[in-house]
Design a protein around this motif. Sequence first.
Motif, PDB file in Angstrom:
ATOM      1  N   ALA A 125      29.621  25.212  15.951  1.00 48.71           N
ATOM      2  CA  ALA A 125      31.082  25.191  15.881  1.00 48.71           C
ATOM      3  C   ALA A 125      31.601  25.261  14.443  1.00 48.71           C
ATOM      4  O   ALA A 125      32.802  25.141  14.229  1.00 48.71           O
ATOM      5  CB  ALA A 125      31.606  23.940  16.573  1.00 48.71           C
ATOM      6  N   GLY A 126      30.734  25.429  13.467  1.00 46.63           N
ATOM      7  CA  GLY A 126      31.196  25.556  12.090  1.00 46.63           C
ATOM      8  C   GLY A 126      30.996  24.286  11.281  1.00 46.63           C
ATOM      9  O   GLY A 126      30.325  23.348  11.707  1.00 46.63           O
ATOM     10  N   GLU A 127      31.608  24.274  10.123  1.00 43.36           N
ATOM     11  CA  GLU A 127      31.510  23.118   9.235  1.00 43.36           C
ATOM     12  C   GLU A 127      32.647  22.149   9.544  1.00 43.36           C
ATOM     13  O   GLU A 127      33.691  22.543  10.056  1.00 43.36           O
ATOM     14  CB  GLU A 127      31.541  23.557   7.780  1.00 43.36           C
ATOM     15  CG  GLU A 127      30.313  24.364   7.400  1.00 43.36           C
ATOM     16  CD  GLU A 127      30.278  24.768   5.936  1.00 43.36           C
ATOM     17  OE1 GLU A 127      31.269  24.511   5.207  1.00 43.36           O
ATOM     18  OE2 GLU A 127      29.266  25.347   5.533  1.00 43.36           O
ATOM     19  N   ALA A 128      32.415  20.873   9.226  1.00 42.34           N
ATOM     20  CA  ALA A 128      33.394  19.819   9.496  1.00 42.34           C
ATOM     21  C   ALA A 128      33.422  18.856   8.310  1.00 42.34           C
ATOM     22  O   ALA A 128      32.702  19.046   7.319  1.00 42.34           O
ATOM     23  CB  ALA A 128      33.020  19.099  10.791  1.00 42.34           C
ATOM     24  N   ASP A 129      34.229  17.827   8.448  1.00 41.45           N
ATOM     25  CA  ASP A 129      34.341  16.825   7.369  1.00 41.45           C
ATOM     26  C   ASP A 129      32.966  16.253   7.020  1.00 41.45           C
ATOM     27  O   ASP A 129      32.122  16.074   7.906  1.00 41.45           O
ATOM     28  CB  ASP A 129      35.267  15.688   7.799  1.00 41.45           C
ATOM     29  CG  ASP A 129      36.716  16.116   7.923  1.00 41.45           C
ATOM     30  OD1 ASP A 129      37.103  17.122   7.301  1.00 41.45           O
ATOM     31  OD2 ASP A 129      37.454  15.436   8.647  1.00 41.45           O
TER      32      ASP A 129
END
Length: 132
Positions: A125-129
């Motif tokens: 789902a991609g990069e996050a905090d």
Amino acid sequence: MADIPGSDRLHALAVLALDHAVASMAGGALTPFAVEEDGAGKRTLTPFPNPNGDEGVVHARGHVHGSSAARVAVCFAGPIALEEGRFDAVWAMVQEPGLEASVAFYQRYETADATAQPVGNPGYAGEADPLL
């Protein structure tokens, strides 16, 4: 997973955490948890009961924030919206030193007879905090 940030060991931790999350669901509920993995591959799992909404996830994130582990994961349940529709899913946010952000993976699931079964393969789902 060549285009996904992080090492093969980080990706393996994400898949392991997602598998554990689906297998741990009783009656459709998942207690958020954190996993810390040392350089030798030894893992420690810490659950964070969720009495007030997302509080368990907040505590899990706080737990790994100061970790000296080689890799960390925070897992929880939450929906995923895809082109095909909205689905129940478990999430693994993983990070290792050297990455500026965490990397988010999800596993769709369906419940039957108070157990959960994965649907399809894990998704990226991609990069996050950041977690660290």
